[in-house]
Design a protein around this motif. Structure first.
Motif, PDB file in Angstrom:
ATOM      1  N   LEU A  26      96.018 -37.891  88.735  1.00  0.00           N
ATOM      2  CA  LEU A  26      95.433 -37.124  87.621  1.00  0.00           C
ATOM      3  C   LEU A  26      96.324 -37.152  86.384  1.00  0.00           C
ATOM      4  CD1 LEU A  26      93.943 -33.818  89.071  1.00  0.00           C
ATOM      5  CD2 LEU A  26      92.740 -35.645  87.904  1.00  0.00           C
ATOM      6  N   GLY A  27      97.623 -37.126  86.611  1.00  0.00           N
ATOM      7  CA  GLY A  27      98.572 -37.119  85.499  1.00  0.00           C
ATOM      8  C   GLY A  27      98.585 -38.433  84.743  1.00  0.00           C
ATOM      9  N   LEU A  28      98.383 -39.530  85.462  1.00  0.00           N
ATOM     10  CA  LEU A  28      98.455 -40.854  84.828  1.00  0.00           C
ATOM     11  C   LEU A  28      97.086 -41.394  84.438  1.00  0.00           C
ATOM     12  CD1 LEU A  28     101.033 -42.717  87.100  1.00  0.00           C
ATOM     13  CD2 LEU A  28     101.421 -41.771  84.841  1.00  0.00           C
ATOM     14  N   GLY A  29      96.079 -40.990  85.204  1.00  0.00           N
ATOM     15  CA  GLY A  29      94.751 -41.574  85.017  1.00  0.00           C
ATOM     16  C   GLY A  29      94.054 -41.105  83.762  1.00  0.00           C
ATOM     17  N   ARG A  30      93.223 -41.983  83.209  1.00  0.00           N
ATOM     18  CA  ARG A  30      92.380 -41.614  82.068  1.00  0.00           C
ATOM     19  C   ARG A  30      90.962 -42.005  82.461  1.00  0.00           C
ATOM     20  NH1 ARG A  30      95.993 -39.148  81.333  1.00  0.00           N
ATOM     21  NH2 ARG A  30      97.575 -39.140  79.724  1.00  0.00           N
ATOM     22  N   PHE A  31      90.178 -41.029  82.887  1.00  0.00           N
ATOM     23  CA  PHE A  31      88.828 -41.334  83.347  1.00  0.00           C
ATOM     24  C   PHE A  31      87.887 -40.205  82.950  1.00  0.00           C
ATOM     25  CE2 PHE A  31      91.284 -39.258  86.637  1.00  0.00           C
ATOM     26  CZ  PHE A  31      90.472 -38.221  87.042  1.00  0.00           C
ATOM     27  N   ALA A  32      86.613 -40.521  82.952  1.00  0.00           N
ATOM     28  CA  ALA A  32      85.609 -39.514  82.585  1.00  0.00           C
ATOM     29  C   ALA A  32      85.642 -38.384  83.611  1.00  0.00           C
ATOM     30  CB  ALA A  32      84.235 -40.159  82.552  1.00  0.00           C
ATOM     31  N   GLY A  33      85.619 -37.159  83.141  1.00  0.00           N
ATOM     32  CA  GLY A  33      85.610 -36.016  84.049  1.00  0.00           C
ATOM     33  C   GLY A  33      86.990 -35.518  84.425  1.00  0.00           C
ATOM     34  N   ARG A  34      88.022 -36.150  83.862  1.00  0.00           N
ATOM     35  CA  ARG A  34      89.394 -35.748  84.203  1.00  0.00           C
ATOM     36  C   ARG A  34      89.655 -34.293  83.808  1.00  0.00           C
ATOM     37  NH1 ARG A  34      94.180 -35.860  81.229  1.00  0.00           N
ATOM     38  NH2 ARG A  34      96.072 -35.993  82.491  1.00  0.00           N
ATOM     39  N   ARG A  35      89.180 -33.949  82.610  1.00  0.00           N
ATOM     40  CA  ARG A  35      89.395 -32.588  82.116  1.00  0.00           C
ATOM     41  C   ARG A  35      88.711 -31.560  83.027  1.00  0.00           C
ATOM     42  NH1 ARG A  35      91.670 -30.516  77.748  1.00  0.00           N
ATOM     43  NH2 ARG A  35      92.234 -32.571  77.032  1.00  0.00           N
ATOM     44  N   ALA A  36      87.519 -31.917  83.508  1.00  0.00           N
ATOM     45  CA  ALA A  36      86.791 -31.011  84.405  1.00  0.00           C
ATOM     46  C   ALA A  36      87.560 -30.830  85.720  1.00  0.00           C
ATOM     47  CB  ALA A  36      85.396 -31.568  84.669  1.00  0.00           C
ATOM     48  N   VAL A  37      88.116 -31.930  86.215  1.00  0.00           N
ATOM     49  CA  VAL A  37      88.888 -31.856  87.469  1.00  0.00           C
ATOM     50  C   VAL A  37      90.123 -30.978  87.269  1.00  0.00           C
ATOM     51  CG1 VAL A  37      90.159 -33.198  89.203  1.00  0.00           C
ATOM     52  CG2 VAL A  37      88.057 -34.112  88.252  1.00  0.00           C
ATOM     53  N   LEU A  38      90.766 -31.129  86.096  1.00  0.00           N
ATOM     54  CA  LEU A  38      91.959 -30.320  85.812  1.00  0.00           C
ATOM     55  C   LEU A  38      91.604 -28.836  85.711  1.00  0.00           C
ATOM     56  CD1 LEU A  38      93.833 -32.588  83.227  1.00  0.00           C
ATOM     57  CD2 LEU A  38      94.618 -31.956  85.507  1.00  0.00           C
ATOM     58  N   THR A  39      90.462 -28.558  85.095  1.00  0.00           N
ATOM     59  CA  THR A  39      90.027 -27.158  84.980  1.00  0.00           C
ATOM     60  C   THR A  39      89.751 -26.576  86.362  1.00  0.00           C
ATOM     61  OG1 THR A  39      89.022 -27.738  82.867  1.00  0.00           O
ATOM     62  CG2 THR A  39      88.337 -25.645  83.830  1.00  0.00           C
ATOM     63  N   LEU A  40      89.096 -27.367  87.193  1.00  0.00           N
ATOM     64  CA  LEU A  40      88.795 -26.930  88.561  1.00  0.00           C
ATOM     65  C   LEU A  40      90.095 -26.666  89.334  1.00  0.00           C
ATOM     66  CD1 LEU A  40      86.561 -26.558  90.773  1.00  0.00           C
ATOM     67  CD2 LEU A  40      86.985 -28.934  91.406  1.00  0.00           C
ATOM     68  N   LEU A  41      91.039 -27.563  89.150  1.00  0.00           N
ATOM     69  CA  LEU A  41      92.325 -27.434  89.839  1.00  0.00           C
ATOM     70  C   LEU A  41      93.049 -26.166  89.396  1.00  0.00           C
ATOM     71  CD1 LEU A  41      93.510 -29.377  91.900  1.00  0.00           C
ATOM     72  CD2 LEU A  41      94.891 -30.377  90.098  1.00  0.00           C
ATOM     73  N   ASN A  42      92.964 -25.884  88.095  1.00  0.00           N
ATOM     74  CA  ASN A  42      93.572 -24.659  87.571  1.00  0.00           C
ATOM     75  C   ASN A  42      92.919 -23.428  88.169  1.00  0.00           C
ATOM     76  OD1 ASN A  42      95.718 -25.110  85.740  1.00  0.00           O
ATOM     77  ND2 ASN A  42      94.281 -26.124  84.376  1.00  0.00           N
ATOM     78  N   THR A  43      91.600 -23.489  88.317  1.00  0.00           N
ATOM     79  CA  THR A  43      90.867 -22.363  88.895  1.00  0.00           C
ATOM     80  C   THR A  43      91.277 -22.180  90.358  1.00  0.00           C
ATOM     81  OG1 THR A  43      89.049 -23.021  87.468  1.00  0.00           O
ATOM     82  CG2 THR A  43      88.529 -21.409  89.169  1.00  0.00           C
ATOM     83  N   LEU A  44      91.405 -23.292  91.065  1.00  0.00           N
ATOM     84  CA  LEU A  44      91.744 -23.225  92.493  1.00  0.00           C
ATOM     85  C   LEU A  44      93.144 -22.649  92.741  1.00  0.00           C
ATOM     86  CD1 LEU A  44      90.260 -26.589  93.855  1.00  0.00           C
ATOM     87  CD2 LEU A  44      89.350 -24.286  94.131  1.00  0.00           C
ATOM     88  N   MET A  45      93.976 -22.707  91.706  1.00  0.00           N
ATOM     89  CA  MET A  45      95.328 -22.140  91.853  1.00  0.00           C
ATOM     90  C   MET A  45      95.267 -20.638  92.104  1.00  0.00           C
ATOM     91  SD  MET A  45      97.757 -24.000  89.082  1.00  0.00           S
ATOM     92  CE  MET A  45      99.261 -23.109  89.379  1.00  0.00           C
ATOM     93  N   ALA A  46      94.192 -20.023  91.593  1.00  0.00           N
ATOM     94  CA  ALA A  46      94.071 -18.565  91.732  1.00  0.00           C
ATOM     95  C   ALA A  46      93.106 -18.192  92.857  1.00  0.00           C
ATOM     96  CB  ALA A  46      93.589 -17.988  90.416  1.00  0.00           C
TER      97      ALA A  46
END
Lengths: 233, 228
Positions: free
Chosen positions: B51-71
């Motif tokens: 995720l840190g290196l990749g540039r792909f469609a939907g990356r931002r959505a995955v990051l947002t989901l990951l942030n949500t899952l932290m809580a």
């Protein structure tokens, strides 16, 4: 002399910038100096020749063979080495930095040690093996980066403004290293802002301007042609 | 005040006398949390690197989901995995429920987003020249990525330590999936909850002191890494 790298109808576009080089051949064992103003495309051309970027159009041939596929590009990157304008040293010792590429090439540890000691001696840093890379000065970092490239014995060595900001006392040593490599058959391609450097290195001048081959100063016909200079003593 | 002081004295004596029950519970906590964090690192570090290196469609959505899952609330994780591992659930035949493995699975679910998120931060913030340098020296893309992880090792270790801090202190997953079985799935946090409700305040306090000490060591280690 045999051609080592050839460019045919190369075009590379990023945003507003386009680098276009119709035809250019780099011969084995020669020194080429890429000159031109900032943003002329020198670094981009070096990155294309280092196989870190892929052209949008045209082709690059290595020893007459067209480069195709990621595996072949990676294999050839073991023979073409780039020293960046602001070289990065891994956060470890100088020895491990120099050994990085040798380990990738399965060079035995005895031979590694000998080659590393010789390369460090050549750049005037003998005995620096155990120093931490992060503790080195800017000039030392550049010399270690050159040694790290030299130790790999590449067929083509690309350098992006290697002497920019380098201590003037170190400059002759650095340039002697480059001419020595050329004498050993390595093709050296150097991007430089130093107008006198091509003369000192005895290199051919390849001038770029605005992403295109430009007329050498004073010439009338636009070309990315080789303009041999006299090697200074 | 006297009650608190006496309980504290008793708690210290339980720790210093190497009380078998206390140390069994501490061991279960450390064991399950360590295995869980190792598994979370095995998944979270490569995923975070991608995720840190990749540039792909939907990356931002995955990051947002990951942030949500932290809580993620621990009881929700416990509830979902309880449904999966219970006898009527799709994974009921594995016989995981009320075993340390169920707790490890739940803790892994809690820790993976934390490890992945911290890894994304470490990798995305790393010097871009690391990869280029490795490639110009003849490394394959995979080898260059390994070098990137080596160069960002302090950030990666911090990711793992932060994940460990989360799972060692959680109670919901351990309670719901482990069942708080004495000598088997009883962890420091579940034991504190149980023993305190039974009136064994000193025992709970002893475990609380150990848990705080572990948290302190983890945080000191994290601080040490962040200063590098």
């Amino acid at each position: 002399m045999e051609p080592i790298l050839s460019i045919h109808n190369l075009e590379y576009r990023r945003g507003d910038f386009t680098l276009t080089v119709e035809n250019q051949t780099f011969l084995k064992g020669r020194i080429y100096c890429l000159t031109g103003p900032n943003g002329a495309g020198k670094s981009t051309l070096l990155h294309l020749l280092a196989l870190l970027l892929e052209p949008d159009r045209g082709e690059i041939l290595f020893e007459g063979t067209l480069l195709k596929g990621a595996a072949e590009r990676q294999r050839l990157r073991q023979r073409i080495t780039l020293v960046e304008q602001a070289p990065f040293l891994f956060d470890t010792t100088v020895y491990d930095n120099l050994a990085f590429g040798l380990r990738l090439r399965d060079v035995g540890s005895d031979l590694q040690r000998r080659r590393i000691a010789k390369a460090l001696q050549t750049v005037g840093l003998d005995g620096f093996e155990s120093r931490r890379a992060r503790a080195l000065s800017g000039g030392e970092i550049r010399r270690v980066a050159l040694a790290r490239a030299m130790v790999l014995r590449p067929v083509v060595l690309l350098l992006d403004e290697p002497t920019d900001g380098l201590d003037r006392r170190i400059l002759p040593l650095f340039e002697r290293c480059l001419t020595a490599l050329s004498d050993e058959g390595v093709t050296v391609i150097v991007a430089t802002h130093d107008a006198d450097q091509p003369g000192r290195l005895g290199g051919d001048i390849l001038r770029l301007d605005g992403g295109r081959p430009a007329s050498p100063a004073g010439a009338s016909a636009p070309a990315l042609s080789n303009e041999p200079t006299e090697k200074s003593s | 005040m006297g009650f608190l002081f006496e309980s504290f004295q008793h708690a210290i004596s339980l720790i210093l006398s190497f009380d078998r029950e206390v140390f069994n519970t501490v061991w279960t906590s450390l064991y399950t949390s360590t295995v869980a964090i190792l598994l979370a690192a095995a998944v979270g570090v490569p995923f975070g690197t991608f995720l840190g290196l990749g540039r792909f469609a939907g990356r931002r959505a995955v990051l947002t989901l990951l942030n949500t899952l932290m809580a993620l609330p621990t009881v929700v994780v416990g509830l979902v995995l309880f449904g999966l591992f219970s006898r009527q659930g799709p994974l009921g035949s594995w016989g995981f429920l009320f075993t340390p493995w169920a707790m490890i699975a739940g803790q892994m679910v809690l820790a993976t987003p934390i490890v992945a998120n911290y890894t994304v931060a470490a990798v995305a913030g790393a010097d871009p020249r690391i990869m280029t340098t490795a490639l110009t020296l003849g490394a394959s893309r995979l080898r260059a990525m390994r070098q990137l992880l080596l160069e960002t090792r302090f950030g990666i270790i911090a990711a793992i330590v932060a994940g460990f801090g989360r799972v060692i202190a959680e109670v919901g997953v351990a309670m719901m999936l482990g069942g708080n079985i004495r000598g088997y799935t009883r962890t420091m946090t579940t034991a504190i909850a149980l023993e305190t409700s039974k009136g064994e305040f000193a025992f709970g306090l002893a475990l609380g002191i150990v848990l705080l000490t572990v948290a302190l060591v983890v945080n000191l280690f994290l601080n040490l890494l962040q200063q590098r």
